[in-house]
Design a protein around this motif. Structure first.
Motif, PDB file in Angstrom:
ATOM      1  N   VAL A  15      44.143  29.127  64.710  1.00 21.03           N
ATOM      2  CA  VAL A  15      44.434  29.403  63.220  1.00 21.03           C
ATOM      3  C   VAL A  15      45.641  30.187  63.002  1.00 21.03           C
ATOM      4  O   VAL A  15      46.511  29.902  62.137  1.00 21.03           O
ATOM      5  CB  VAL A  15      43.194  30.551  62.974  1.00 21.03           C
ATOM      6  CG1 VAL A  15      43.573  31.113  61.619  1.00 21.03           C
ATOM      7  CG2 VAL A  15      41.946  29.592  62.613  1.00 21.03           C
ATOM      8  N   TYR A  16      46.106  31.021  63.844  1.00 19.32           N
ATOM      9  CA  TYR A  16      47.377  31.639  64.031  1.00 19.32           C
ATOM     10  C   TYR A  16      48.551  30.856  64.031  1.00 19.32           C
ATOM     11  O   TYR A  16      49.573  31.045  63.310  1.00 19.32           O
ATOM     12  CB  TYR A  16      47.383  32.801  64.783  1.00 19.32           C
ATOM     13  CG  TYR A  16      47.008  34.258  64.591  1.00 19.32           C
ATOM     14  CD1 TYR A  16      45.494  34.184  63.975  1.00 19.32           C
ATOM     15  CD2 TYR A  16      47.492  35.522  64.564  1.00 19.32           C
ATOM     16  CE1 TYR A  16      44.796  35.387  63.542  1.00 19.32           C
ATOM     17  CE2 TYR A  16      46.904  36.660  64.306  1.00 19.32           C
ATOM     18  CZ  TYR A  16      45.470  36.467  63.686  1.00 19.32           C
ATOM     19  OH  TYR A  16      45.153  37.763  63.389  1.00 19.32           O
ATOM     20  N   ALA A  17      48.557  29.934  64.923  1.00 17.13           N
ATOM     21  CA  ALA A  17      49.512  28.838  65.015  1.00 17.13           C
ATOM     22  C   ALA A  17      49.673  27.986  63.798  1.00 17.13           C
ATOM     23  O   ALA A  17      50.688  27.561  63.717  1.00 17.13           O
ATOM     24  CB  ALA A  17      49.104  27.919  66.343  1.00 17.13           C
ATOM     25  N   ALA A  18      48.423  27.675  63.017  1.00 18.35           N
ATOM     26  CA  ALA A  18      48.840  26.846  61.908  1.00 18.35           C
ATOM     27  C   ALA A  18      49.355  27.556  60.691  1.00 18.35           C
ATOM     28  O   ALA A  18      50.208  27.051  60.112  1.00 18.35           O
ATOM     29  CB  ALA A  18      47.072  26.421  61.453  1.00 18.35           C
ATOM     30  N   ILE A  19      48.820  28.933  60.660  1.00 17.88           N
ATOM     31  CA  ILE A  19      49.671  29.776  59.469  1.00 17.88           C
ATOM     32  C   ILE A  19      50.944  30.030  59.948  1.00 17.88           C
ATOM     33  O   ILE A  19      51.771  30.191  59.105  1.00 17.88           O
ATOM     34  CB  ILE A  19      48.691  31.163  59.416  1.00 17.88           C
ATOM     35  CG1 ILE A  19      47.343  30.714  58.986  1.00 17.88           C
ATOM     36  CG2 ILE A  19      49.525  32.090  58.306  1.00 17.88           C
ATOM     37  CD1 ILE A  19      46.458  31.847  58.876  1.00 17.88           C
ATOM     38  N   GLY A  20      51.380  30.344  61.242  1.00 18.12           N
ATOM     39  CA  GLY A  20      52.778  30.517  61.535  1.00 18.12           C
ATOM     40  C   GLY A  20      53.573  29.192  61.461  1.00 18.12           C
ATOM     41  O   GLY A  20      54.868  29.135  61.297  1.00 18.12           O
ATOM     42  N   ALA A  21      52.768  27.973  61.406  1.00 18.00           N
ATOM     43  CA  ALA A  21      53.601  26.752  61.190  1.00 18.00           C
ATOM     44  C   ALA A  21      54.094  26.477  59.816  1.00 18.00           C
ATOM     45  O   ALA A  21      54.928  25.514  59.484  1.00 18.00           O
ATOM     46  CB  ALA A  21      52.820  25.560  61.915  1.00 18.00           C
ATOM     47  N   GLY A  22      53.496  27.409  58.884  1.00 14.10           N
ATOM     48  CA  GLY A  22      53.746  27.185  57.539  1.00 14.10           C
ATOM     49  C   GLY A  22      52.606  26.683  56.737  1.00 14.10           C
ATOM     50  O   GLY A  22      52.742  26.590  55.354  1.00 14.10           O
TER      51      GLY A  22
END
Length: 363
Positions: free
Chosen positions: A91-98
């Motif tokens: 989840v954090y990686a997806a939000i961090g990816a934009g």
């Protein structure tokens, strides 16, 4: 009196469901603020490590780890790697990816449909037509809520796989928990999950060079909030509601996560709310109401049926509620000394003295 108790239990369940939606939704908004200048792994490490220390000290002081048993702790450790480590990292990686927070919540909200498809063969349960209708209405509402966010997304298409992986991790964790015969308490479950997640995050953060936190008060405020609300409150309510209302009803509540996240995004991030969004809110609420109403009526009749079977003549065993496969004995307690003899059984008290007087050997 029983009606009042039933109303109280339903009220507590309803409040827990509202709190679950609010706390779980906040988990999508925190990284939108906190991972702008730091790595998602840095925030996750310092979200979990302090909380793991507190929960582990509390569990050891209360002896929860000894009473649970090694087998239960090992199984909960595996579940925790999916439910918290895998889910939060993706989840954090997806939000961090934009990817927009509402879009991540949308993909996560598809989970109830996947669970409904798999619940029969994996758990031996049956999803009724009314529940399918509620799930379909809720899914339509979620799609309407995040429609505008999907159009304005700028992330690479491959980044959406991160949200799918997050959803898959939570589905696996849910099924592993439901298929487990040996259940642990909410505090024990949460402690094991947080500890194994913190340990795994420390290893990953150290390997990627993202372990050191920044000297920022805003970072520590975000980490403390993420530890208390999306972790401690949301996951505790998740496992408590899983035992309270069942897997189908609980996953139907996830339909409300996307609308709640979109509302928070409008207030905190300036995202626009349209008429289509409001219609989606209404559809999400209607879908959840259908599934919850059926699950509540079904769970209300099950305890009464079990009690009736336990009172039938000749019944010597009854299922322990909430513990699949656990058996409790009914009517097998030994009578204390001094009680009158049981019917059909001749008392032998004093027979030896009378027999010796008569010159006979007692039976």
């Amino acid at each position: 009196m029983s009606k009042q108790i039933g109303l109280l239990h339903r009220g507590v369940t309803l409040l827990a469901a509202v709190a679950f939606v609010a706390t779980w939704s906040s988990g999508f908004l925190v990284p939108a603020f906190a991972v702008v200048e730091v790595s998602p792994f840095t925030l996750l490490v310092w979200r979990f490590v302090p909380l793991a220390a507190v929960l582990l000290a509390l569990a050891l002081a209360r002896g929860l780890t000894r009473s649970a048993g090694a087998a239960v702790l090992r199984r909960q450790a595996v579940i925790g790697l999916f439910a918290q480590f895998g889910y939060c990292v993706f989840v954090y990686a997806a939000i961090g990816a934009g990817i927009a927070t509402g879009t991540v919540a949308l993909i996560d909200a598809v989970q109830p449909l996947v669970v409904a498809v798999l619940v029969g063969p994996l758990l031996g349960l049956q999803v009724r037509g009314a529940q399918w209708a509620g799930l379909a209405v809720g899914a339509l509402g979620v799609l309407l809520v995040v429609r505008s966010q999907l159009e304005g997304a700028s992330a690479h298409p491959s980044a959406y796989l991160l949200s799918l992986l997050a959803m898959s991790c939570l589905i696996v964790a849910t099924f592993l928990q439901r298929r487990s015969d040996a259940q642990a308490g909410v505090l024990t479950t949460l402690t094991v999950h947080v500890v194994v997640t913190a340990a795994a995050l420390v290893v990953v953060a150290a390997a990627t060079g993202t372990l050191v936190p920044p000297p920022s008060a805003t970072f520590w405020l975000a980490a403390g909030f993420a530890a208390a609300v999306p972790t401690l409150a949301a996951y505790g309510l998740y496992w408590w509601l899983l035992r309270r209302v069942g897997v189908t009803a609980l996953n139907a509540l996830l339909f409300l996560i996307a609308p709640a996240t979109a509302t928070g995004g409008a207030v905190l991030l300036g995202e626009q709310l349209t008429v289509v969004t409001l219609v989606g809110f209404a559809l999400c609420g209607a879908g959840v109401a259908v599934v919850m109403a059926y699950e509540t009526s079904a769970s209300g009749t099950a305890p009464q049926a079990r009690a009736t079977r336990a009172e039938e003549p000749g019944g010597c065993e009854a299922k322990a509620p909430g513990r699949p496969g656990a058996l409790i004995a009914v009517g097998t307690a030994r009578a204390p000394r001094g009680d009158p003899p049981r019917p059909g059984r001749r008392s032998t008290r004093g027979s030896g003295r009378r027999a010796r007087r008569a010159g006979r050997t007692p039976r």
